[in-house]
Design an enzyme around this catalytic site. Sequence first.
Site, PDB file in Angstrom:
ATOM      1  N   THR A 228      55.534-127.982   6.950  1.00 61.29           N
ATOM      2  CA  THR A 228      54.812-128.863   6.036  1.00 61.29           C
ATOM      3  C   THR A 228      55.802-129.644   5.173  1.00 61.29           C
ATOM      4  O   THR A 228      57.005-129.709   5.482  1.00 61.29           O
ATOM      5  CB  THR A 228      53.778-128.060   5.206  1.00 61.29           C
TER       6      THR A 228
ATOM      7  N   LYS B  36      58.010-132.354   8.282  1.00 60.52           N
ATOM      8  CA  LYS B  36      57.290-132.538   9.544  1.00 60.52           C
ATOM      9  C   LYS B  36      57.975-133.515  10.486  1.00 60.52           C
ATOM     10  O   LYS B  36      57.984-133.309  11.708  1.00 60.52           O
ATOM     11  CB  LYS B  36      55.856-132.981   9.258  1.00 60.52           C
TER      12      LYS B  36
ATOM     13  N   ASN C 241      53.867-130.260  13.053  1.00 59.53           N
ATOM     14  CA  ASN C 241      53.476-129.385  11.938  1.00 59.53           C
ATOM     15  C   ASN C 241      53.401-127.925  12.362  1.00 59.53           C
ATOM     16  O   ASN C 241      53.032-127.069  11.577  1.00 59.53           O
ATOM     17  CB  ASN C 241      52.150-129.836  11.311  1.00 59.53           C
TER      18      ASN C 241
ATOM     19  N   GLY D 294      49.977-143.524   3.498  1.00 59.57           N
ATOM     20  CA  GLY D 294      51.043-142.551   3.740  1.00 59.57           C
ATOM     21  C   GLY D 294      51.211-142.300   5.222  1.00 59.57           C
ATOM     22  O   GLY D 294      50.248-141.930   5.902  1.00 59.57           O
TER      23      GLY D 294
ATOM     24  N   GLY E 276      53.804-140.271   6.509  1.00 56.91           N
ATOM     25  CA  GLY E 276      54.656-139.112   6.743  1.00 56.91           C
ATOM     26  C   GLY E 276      54.039-138.239   7.817  1.00 56.91           C
ATOM     27  O   GLY E 276      53.221-138.690   8.617  1.00 56.91           O
TER      28      GLY E 276
ATOM     29  N   ALA F  52      51.752-135.747   7.855  1.00 55.90           N
ATOM     30  CA  ALA F  52      50.298-135.601   7.890  1.00 55.90           C
ATOM     31  C   ALA F  52      49.616-136.927   8.166  1.00 55.90           C
ATOM     32  O   ALA F  52      48.703-137.028   8.997  1.00 55.90           O
ATOM     33  CB  ALA F  52      49.804-135.007   6.577  1.00 55.90           C
TER      34      ALA F  52
ATOM     35  N   GLY G 237      41.622-131.680   0.578  1.00 49.57           N
ATOM     36  CA  GLY G 237      42.731-131.507   1.496  1.00 49.57           C
ATOM     37  C   GLY G 237      42.727-130.174   2.221  1.00 49.57           C
ATOM     38  O   GLY G 237      43.248-130.074   3.335  1.00 49.57           O
TER      39      GLY G 237
END
Length: 268
Positions: free
Chosen positions: A70, A74, A95, A135, A137, A139, A249
């Site tokens: 995490t 990742k 992940n 975002g 990244g 995730a 989340g």
Amino acid sequence: MKPVISGTTKVFGVVAHPIDHVRVQFLFNEYFEKEGMDAVFIPVHVKPGNAAKAMEGFKALSNFGGMVITIPHKVTFMDLVDKVLPTAALAGATNIIRPEEDGSWTGNNLDGMGFVNGLADQIFSPKGKSFLVVGTGGAGSAIAATLAQSEISRLTISDLDGARAEALAGRLRGAVPDLPISVEGPGPNPAGYDVVVNATPLGMHEDDPMPIDPDLLEGDTVVAEVVQVPPVTRLLKEAEARGHRTLQGGSMLDYQFIEMARFFRTAE
């Protein structure tokens, strides 16, 4: 009765920085106990810049059964495993990783599946809906990749790192050429989307700036988070105060957990 940790106990873990927000260890240790498995799941604090050294250590330990990866590792760990499965390759991030019998390590990414399954179960199917993912990244890229393959109507991705966002958009356009995909910089306008996803770490701390301006939200837009702690971020509070449905989340982890357990056990 909780199992005793012995010389035969298989060790699993979650790699993160910071480490205090992780909660997957609670789910796995409960699962191991329920299944009667001789295994334990621990948090593993790896600071940025130390990922390659950590991976060398994991490969040297014969009783390691796999790791959940995490924030902020990742993307980095995708380049540290020997084989990357197609979902992770499209996302550009892993992940979850596991050792194989031959000593090699395999990486996958289940975040997107967890997000989509949680959205479908708690609110609605993504099919035919429009999405803004803020975002790109680990995730965010996984969520965008899975959404792109879920028959949505259009997708916008936003990131401070324009090159990273464009690279993700390029991979997704190659995989799903008929899907309208656009790229925006930071502070995108959330108006006009069915779902807005905050896939950044913003929200982990009360004084974090918000990834979008909630005053610009319109109609029935759903606001979703990837931040798990706190469970209700400032963004979700602001969205709920304006009458918008929200998705916490934690659902992303909850709805991928069994697939994580299956991924680990596949290598046995």
